[in-house]
Design an enzyme around this catalytic site. Structure first.
Site, PDB file in Angstrom:
ATOM      1  CD  GLU A  81       3.530 -10.761   0.775  1.00  0.00           C
ATOM      2  OE1 GLU A  81       1.978 -11.375   1.251  1.00  0.00           O
ATOM      3  OE2 GLU A  81       4.199 -11.043   0.074  1.00  0.00           O
ATOM      4  CG  ASP A 133      -3.914  -8.740  11.467  1.00  0.00           C
ATOM      5  OD1 ASP A 133      -4.172  -9.632  11.720  1.00  0.00           O
ATOM      6  OD2 ASP A 133      -2.989  -8.179  12.385  1.00  0.00           O
ATOM      7  CE  LYS A 192     -13.312  -6.450  18.131  1.00  0.00           C
ATOM      8  NZ  LYS A 192     -12.231  -6.975  19.127  1.00  0.00           N
ATOM      9  CG  ASP A 206     -11.044 -13.502   5.651  1.00  0.00           C
ATOM     10  OD1 ASP A 206      -9.987 -12.524   5.873  1.00  0.00           O
ATOM     11  OD2 ASP A 206     -11.404 -13.753   6.687  1.00  0.00           O
ATOM     12  CB  THR A 264      -0.888 -15.244   1.732  1.00  0.00           C
ATOM     13  OG1 THR A 264      -2.307 -15.321   2.471  1.00  0.00           O
ATOM     14  CG2 THR A 264      -1.098 -14.557   0.849  1.00  0.00           C
ATOM     15  CE1 TYR A 298      -3.914 -15.687   9.861  1.00  0.00           C
ATOM     16  CE2 TYR A 298      -1.763 -15.527   9.102  1.00  0.00           C
ATOM     17  CZ  TYR A 298      -2.448 -14.952  10.501  1.00  0.00           C
ATOM     18  OH  TYR A 298      -1.780 -15.647  11.442  1.00  0.00           O
ATOM     19  CD  GLU A 299      -5.214 -16.387  -1.284  1.00  0.00           C
ATOM     20  OE1 GLU A 299      -4.531 -16.544  -1.390  1.00  0.00           O
ATOM     21  OE2 GLU A 299      -6.729 -17.223  -1.807  1.00  0.00           O
TER      22      GLU A 299
HETATM   23  C1  LIG Z   1      -3.295 -12.035   9.213  1.00  0.00           C
HETATM   24  S1  LIG Z   1      -1.595 -11.568   9.140  1.00  0.00           S
HETATM   25  C2  LIG Z   1      -1.653 -12.218   7.063  1.00  0.00           C
HETATM   26  C3  LIG Z   1      -0.114 -12.511   6.486  1.00  0.00           C
HETATM   27  C4  LIG Z   1       0.156 -12.899   5.254  1.00  0.00           C
HETATM   28  N1  LIG Z   1       0.176 -11.981   4.344  1.00  0.00           N
HETATM   29  C5  LIG Z   1      -0.730 -13.810   4.564  1.00  0.00           C
HETATM   30  O1  LIG Z   1      -1.809 -13.504   3.285  1.00  0.00           O
HETATM   31  O2  LIG Z   1      -0.250 -15.459   5.188  1.00  0.00           O
HETATM   32  C6  LIG Z   1      -1.176 -10.574   8.948  1.00  0.00           C
HETATM   33  C7  LIG Z   1       0.265  -9.681   9.320  1.00  0.00           C
HETATM   34  O3  LIG Z   1       0.419  -8.851   8.995  1.00  0.00           O
HETATM   35  C8  LIG Z   1       1.493  -8.195  10.102  1.00  0.00           C
HETATM   36  N2  LIG Z   1       1.031  -7.233  10.803  1.00  0.00           N
HETATM   37  C9  LIG Z   1       0.245  -6.406  11.271  1.00  0.00           C
HETATM   38  N3  LIG Z   1       0.256  -5.130  11.697  1.00  0.00           N
HETATM   39  C10 LIG Z   1       1.362  -4.970  11.122  1.00  0.00           C
HETATM   40  C11 LIG Z   1       2.390  -3.120  11.417  1.00  0.00           C
HETATM   41  N4  LIG Z   1       1.384  -2.572  11.413  1.00  0.00           N
HETATM   42  N5  LIG Z   1       3.005  -3.398  10.927  1.00  0.00           N
HETATM   43  C12 LIG Z   1       4.336  -4.116   9.641  1.00  0.00           C
HETATM   44  N6  LIG Z   1       2.952  -5.444  10.413  1.00  0.00           N
HETATM   45  C13 LIG Z   1       1.744  -5.765  10.493  1.00  0.00           C
HETATM   46  C14 LIG Z   1       0.973  -9.857  10.975  1.00  0.00           C
HETATM   47  O4  LIG Z   1       2.626  -9.575  11.870  1.00  0.00           O
HETATM   48  C15 LIG Z   1       0.686 -10.535  10.509  1.00  0.00           C
HETATM   49  O5  LIG Z   1       2.371 -10.955  10.149  1.00  0.00           O
END
Ligand SMILES: C[S@@+](CC[C@H](N)C(=O)[O-])C[C@H]1O[C@@H](n2cnc3c(N)ncnc32)[C@H](O)[C@@H]1O
Length: 237
Positions: A51, A125, A129, A161, A201, A203-204
């Site tokens: 994951e 994320d 952009k 989303d 999750t 965020y979901e």
């Molecule tokens: C928007 S959150 C989503 C977290 C989880 N999957 C959820 O749905 O609740 C994005 C996650 O990706 C991680 N993340 C973003 N860029 C990353 C990278 N380059 N390497 C490792 N983790 C990364 C962030 O630390 C964050 O926990």
């Protein structure tokens, strides 16, 4: 640092299923478990599922409980979020779970050829952009990285989303003639009835509260294809 945070860090350090490699363990070389996750970490030959950007690791732990005959590794750079998933794995004595704290950009140092069977990318994320294509976790840059360790016919699941990220990913898939097993731009109004519906999750849940539709794509990566960026002509610059 607060007492609570200190306790979390020390718990993370004490759990042998949480791997937090130092830069010197991967810089310019392969990590010691590369190609050996099944034999040396899980000590079985079961399929391996990752994951990416796992946050609190809801898919890692949720799927691990549903599928004890598979192994799961949650990967994220943020330790405080990962602690939540690790604590769940510890409390449920899950033997088929690992957590790896690293940047996804370094993932090739960790997994060997054909070692991984499935990838979940949960609410990344979107990075939509201009000039951010290389940062998207479903961009050709990352797909080229995943193809080095996905088994033939390896499956990628994207749940997001972000309709723009969904549309972009469909474009990448179609451009490279990859096989889509399922795709919907509104999961909870679709006829999909797989296990993914049961797990939501952090965020979901936030996005659902705001009323955003959740999209889902499941596709197969052909590891013989080298993927090219769609939006930027010179990937190396
Ligand atoms: C928007 S959150 C989503 C977290 C989880 N999957 C959820 O749905 O609740 C994005 C996650 O990706 C991680 N993340 C973003 N860029 C990353 C990278 N380059 N390497 C490792 N983790 C990364 C962030 O630390 C964050 O926990």
């Amino acid at each position: 640092m607060g007492k609570n945070k200190l306790r979390k860090w020390s718990e993370m350090d004490s759990w042998d299923f949480v791997i937090q490699p130092g830069f010197n363990e991967i810089f310019g070389k392969d990590f010691r478990l590369k190609g050996k996750w099944k034999s040396e970490f899980f000590r079985n030959g079961n399929p391996l599922v990752l994951e990416l950007g796992c946050g609190k690791g809801e898919y890692t732990t949720g799927l691990a409980m549903m599928y004890p005959e598979k192994n799961f590794v949650g990967i994220d750079i943020k330790g405080a979020r990962m602690w939540r998933g690790a604590r769940t794995a510890h409390d449920h004595s899950l033997k088929n779970v690992g957590f790896l704290r690293t940047r996804i950009e370094f993932i090739r140092s960790f997994f060997g050829e054909g070692e991984v069977d499935e990838l979940w990318i949960t609410f990344p994320d979107p990075q939509m952009k201009r000039r951010r294509e290389k940062k998207r976790l479903t961009s050709p840059i990352f797909l080229n990285s995943y193809r080095t360790f996905l088994a033939p016919g390896g499956i990628v699941h994207l749940k997001t989303d972000s309709k723009p990220l969904f549309d972009y990913t469909i474009k990448v898939i179609e451009h490279n003639s990859l096989k889509i097993n399922f795709a919907t731009d509104n999961l909870y109004e679709s006829d999909y009835s797989g296990e993914i519906l049961a797990i939501k999750t952090h965020y979901e849940k936030l996005f659902l509260l705001k009323g955003f539709p959740i999209t889902y794509i499941q596709f197969e990566v052909n590891n013989e294809v080298r993927f090219e960026l769609l939006e930027e002509k010179n990937p190396e610059q």
